[in-house]
Design a protein around this motif. Structure first.
Motif, mmCIF file in Angstrom:
data_model
loop_
_atom_site.group_PDB
_atom_site.id
_atom_site.type_symbol
_atom_site.label_atom_id
_atom_site.label_comp_id
_atom_site.label_asym_id
_atom_site.label_seq_id
_atom_site.Cartn_x
_atom_site.Cartn_y
_atom_site.Cartn_z
ATOM 1 N N ASP A 200 0.864 -1.184 0.000
ATOM 2 C CA ASP A 200 0.000 0.000 0.000
ATOM 3 C C ASP A 200 0.899 1.232 0.000
ATOM 4 O OD1 ASP A 200 -1.812 2.015 0.300
ATOM 5 O OD2 ASP A 200 -2.780 1.203 2.089
ATOM 6 N N GLU A 201 1.004 1.864 -1.144
ATOM 7 C CA GLU A 201 1.916 2.999 -1.280
ATOM 8 C C GLU A 201 1.546 4.144 -0.347
ATOM 9 O OE1 GLU A 201 4.282 5.337 -4.838
ATOM 10 O OE2 GLU A 201 2.669 3.929 -5.300
ATOM 11 N N ALA A 202 0.273 4.268 -0.012
ATOM 12 C CA ALA A 202 -0.173 5.359 0.858
ATOM 13 C C ALA A 202 0.393 5.234 2.270
ATOM 14 C CB ALA A 202 -1.697 5.396 0.911
ATOM 15 N N LYS A 203 0.808 4.035 2.644
ATOM 16 C CA LYS A 203 1.328 3.815 3.992
ATOM 17 C C LYS A 203 2.846 3.989 4.080
ATOM 18 C CE LYS A 203 -2.352 0.639 5.417
ATOM 19 N NZ LYS A 203 -2.669 -0.722 5.930
ATOM 20 N N LEU A 204 3.486 4.264 2.961
ATOM 21 C CA LEU A 204 4.938 4.433 2.985
ATOM 22 C C LEU A 204 5.306 5.741 3.677
ATOM 23 C CD1 LEU A 204 5.921 3.319 -0.636
ATOM 24 C CD2 LEU A 204 6.073 1.988 1.474
ATOM 25 N N PRO A 205 6.424 5.766 4.384
ATOM 26 C CA PRO A 205 6.830 7.003 5.065
ATOM 27 C C PRO A 205 7.399 8.024 4.085
ATOM 28 C CG PRO A 205 8.517 5.331 5.333
ATOM 29 C CD PRO A 205 7.370 4.660 4.624
ATOM 30 N N VAL A 206 7.486 9.256 4.535
ATOM 31 C CA VAL A 206 8.209 10.289 3.793
ATOM 32 C C VAL A 206 9.697 9.989 3.963
ATOM 33 C CG1 VAL A 206 8.734 12.751 3.672
ATOM 34 C CG2 VAL A 206 6.392 11.991 4.133
ATOM 35 N N VAL A 207 10.426 9.913 2.854
ATOM 36 C CA VAL A 207 11.818 9.450 2.893
ATOM 37 C C VAL A 207 12.763 10.535 2.389
ATOM 38 C CG1 VAL A 207 13.460 7.734 2.025
ATOM 39 C CG2 VAL A 207 11.116 7.051 2.585
ATOM 40 N N GLY A 208 13.842 10.737 3.138
ATOM 41 C CA GLY A 208 14.863 11.699 2.733
ATOM 42 C C GLY A 208 16.244 11.077 2.760
ATOM 43 N N LEU A 209 17.077 11.455 1.787
ATOM 44 C CA LEU A 209 18.453 10.960 1.702
ATOM 45 C C LEU A 209 19.418 12.136 1.787
ATOM 46 C CD1 LEU A 209 18.287 8.431 -1.289
ATOM 47 C CD2 LEU A 209 18.010 7.947 1.131
ATOM 48 N N SER A 210 20.438 11.991 2.615
ATOM 49 C CA SER A 210 21.447 13.037 2.741
ATOM 50 C C SER A 210 22.739 12.608 2.065
ATOM 51 C CB SER A 210 21.717 13.344 4.217
ATOM 52 O OG SER A 210 22.812 14.222 4.357
ATOM 53 N N VAL A 211 23.004 13.150 0.904
ATOM 54 C CA VAL A 211 24.239 12.910 0.149
ATOM 55 C C VAL A 211 24.595 11.433 0.126
ATOM 56 C CG1 VAL A 211 26.589 13.700 -0.260
ATOM 57 C CG2 VAL A 211 25.023 15.175 0.902
ATOM 58 N N SER A 212 23.727 10.654 -0.468
ATOM 59 C CA SER A 212 23.974 9.225 -0.626
ATOM 60 C C SER A 212 24.489 8.958 -2.029
ATOM 61 C CB SER A 212 22.678 8.436 -0.391
ATOM 62 O OG SER A 212 22.828 7.093 -0.769
ATOM 63 N N SER A 213 25.527 8.145 -2.126
ATOM 64 C CA SER A 213 26.071 7.819 -3.444
ATOM 65 C C SER A 213 25.042 7.104 -4.308
ATOM 66 C CB SER A 213 27.315 6.940 -3.290
ATOM 67 O OG SER A 213 27.000 5.750 -2.582
ATOM 68 N N SER A 214 24.090 6.429 -3.666
ATOM 69 C CA SER A 214 23.087 5.681 -4.416
ATOM 70 C C SER A 214 22.036 6.575 -5.060
ATOM 71 C CB SER A 214 22.408 4.661 -3.498
ATOM 72 O OG SER A 214 21.989 5.259 -2.295
ATOM 73 N N VAL A 215 22.041 7.887 -4.733
ATOM 74 C CA VAL A 215 21.082 8.808 -5.352
ATOM 75 C C VAL A 215 21.199 8.761 -6.870
ATOM 76 C CG1 VAL A 215 20.552 11.257 -5.698
ATOM 77 C CG2 VAL A 215 20.868 10.376 -3.400
ATOM 78 N N ARG A 216 22.388 8.518 -7.364
ATOM 79 C CA ARG A 216 22.634 8.583 -8.804
ATOM 80 C C ARG A 216 21.813 7.574 -9.596
ATOM 81 N NH1 ARG A 216 28.199 8.717 -11.152
ATOM 82 N NH2 ARG A 216 27.076 9.940 -12.695
ATOM 83 N N GLU A 217 21.379 6.495 -8.965
ATOM 84 C CA GLU A 217 20.585 5.516 -9.703
ATOM 85 C C GLU A 217 19.127 5.474 -9.234
ATOM 86 O OE1 GLU A 217 21.537 1.496 -7.097
ATOM 87 O OE2 GLU A 217 22.171 1.601 -9.174
ATOM 88 N N LEU A 218 18.687 6.546 -8.583
ATOM 89 C CA LEU A 218 17.343 6.551 -8.004
ATOM 90 C C LEU A 218 16.397 7.548 -8.672
ATOM 91 C CD1 LEU A 218 18.178 6.305 -4.190
ATOM 92 C CD2 LEU A 218 17.476 4.475 -5.733
ATOM 93 N N LYS A 219 16.727 7.995 -9.863
ATOM 94 C CA LYS A 219 15.885 9.012 -10.499
ATOM 95 C C LYS A 219 14.432 8.562 -10.604
ATOM 96 C CE LYS A 219 15.031 11.684 -14.664
ATOM 97 N NZ LYS A 219 15.408 11.995 -16.063
ATOM 98 N N SER A 220 14.207 7.354 -11.048
ATOM 99 C CA SER A 220 12.825 6.893 -11.250
ATOM 100 C C SER A 220 12.051 6.883 -9.938
ATOM 101 C CB SER A 220 12.814 5.501 -11.880
ATOM 102 O OG SER A 220 13.492 4.563 -11.058
#
Length: 287
Positions: A200-220
Motif C-alpha cells: 500500500d503505497e499510501a502507507k509508505l513514510p516520507v523518505v529523505g536521503l542526505s548525500v547518498s552515493s546511491s542517489v545517482r541511480e534513483l531518479k525513477s
C-alpha cells in the motif's frame, strides 16, 4: 608552514651576518644593531607563529556545509508532513566512539532545527553492529537491503525516515526494501513473484536521503515520490574546495556552493541541467 620557514631564514641569516660582522669590527654599530633587530624578530615570529601559520578551520567549514544540507533536507521533508511527524534517523555513526557520536549529535541538531517543529526525531538506529574498539573510528560494515527493511518494518509508526548513510548500491539490494517495491502489472499477476502482495503505497513514510552515493541511480524512484527529498553533490561545482567558503552566514549560500536538493518537482529539470547527475542502474548479474 612555508611562510614561517622563509621568515626564520631571513631573520636568522640577518642575525648571523650582524653577529659575525660585529665580532670582526666591534666599532661598527650597524652589524650589531642588525643582529639585535633580527634576534628580536626571530623571537616575535616564534610568539606569533600560531597566527602567521593559521589557515582555514576546515572542521568548522565542513560542519557548516553539513548544517546547510541537513537543515535544507529537513525543511523540504517537513513541508510534506501533515501534523507533528515522528522521525526515524538511520545512520552509520559509531555511537561508542566519542568523536563519531559528536558528529551524530550535531547532525541530529541540524535536522531538528530544519524540521522547525513540524516533525520530531524520536528514533535513531544504526543497523550495523557497533565497533569493538571505542577509541577508534572503524569502518562500519555494509548494510544490506534486508537489514534496512527489517528496521523499517519494526519502526512502521514513524512518518518520516531520514537516511544519513548511503543506501545499498544496486537494484537487487534495493528490491529487498518495500519503499522500492514495484508491484507487478495486472497482466503479470500470478506469473511473477510479488514480494509485498499487500503493498500500500499510501502507507509508505516520507523518505529523505542526505548525500547518498546511491542517489545517482534513483531518479525513477524520486520521480515517483518514493524518495521524497534527496541531497546530491552538485557536479557543476568544485565541492572539494574548503579554502574559499561563503563569507555570508546565509546557509542557502553554503548549500548552493556544493549541493542540489532533488525531489519529484525538479528531478527532470536538474537531470537536464547536469548531464552526469544520474546513471542508469546496472542490470543484475547473471548467475
Amino acid at each position: 608552514m612555508a611562510t614561517l620557514l622563509v621568515l626564520y631564514l631571513i631573520f636568522g641569516s640577518g642575525m648571523i651576518w650582524g653577529y659575525t660582522k660585529s665580532k670582526k669590527d666591534p666599532r661598527k654599530p650597524i652589524p650589531k644593531l642588525m643582529s639585535i633587530i633580527c634576534a628580536v624578530a626571530v623571537v616575535m615570529v616564534a610568539i606569533l607563529s600560531p597566527l602567521i601559520n593559521a589557515g582555514p578551520d576546515r572542521v568548522a567549514i565542513e560542519d557548516q556545509y553539513r548544517n546547510s544540507r541537513l537543515q535544507k533536507l529537513a525543511a523540504d521533508l517537513a513541508s510534506q508532513v501533515t501534523g507533528p511527524g515522528k522521525v526515524l534517523v538511520i545512520h552509520s555513526y559509531d555511537v561508542n566512539n566519542e568523536r563519531s557520536n559528536q558528529h551524530l549529535q550535531r547532525s541530529l541538531a541540524y535536522l531538528q532545527k530544519g524540521f522547525a517543529g513540524k516533525a520530531n526525531i524520536e528514533k535513531l538506529i544504526n543497523p550495523a553492529p557497533p565497533s569493538k574498539n571505542p577509541d577508534e573510528m572503524e569502518m562500519m560494515e555494509e548494510v544490506t537491503g534486508e537489514q534496512l527493511q527489517a528496521v523499517l518494518e519494526s519502526n512502521a509508526d514513524c512518518d518520516v525516515v531520514v537516511f544519513l548513510s548511503s543506501l545499498p548500491y544496486g537494484r537487487e539490494q534495493l528490491k529487498a526494501m518495500e519503499i522500492f517495491h514495484m508491484p507487478p502489472k495486472e497482466a503479470d499477476k500470478g506469473y511473477v513473484e510479488d514480494s509485498y502482495p499487500e503493498f500500500d503505497e499510501a502507507k509508505l513514510p516520507v523518505v529523505g536521503l542526505s548525500v547518498s552515493s546511491s542517489v545517482r541511480e534513483l531518479k525513477s524512484f524520486i520521480k515517483m515520490g518514493r524518495i521524497d527529498s534527496a541531497i546530491s553533490w552538485n557536479p557543476s561545482k568544485d565541492f572539494t574546495q574548503v579554502t574559499n567558503p561563503p563569507a555570508s552566514e546565509d546557509l542557502n549560500e553554503w548549500f548552493d556552493q556544493r549541493y542540489l536538493l532533488i525531489n519529484a518537482s525538479n528531478v527532470d529539470a536538474l537531470d537536464g541541467q547536469h548531464g552526469n547527475l544520474f546513471v542508469e542502474p546496472k542490470p543484475p548479474k547473471k548467475k
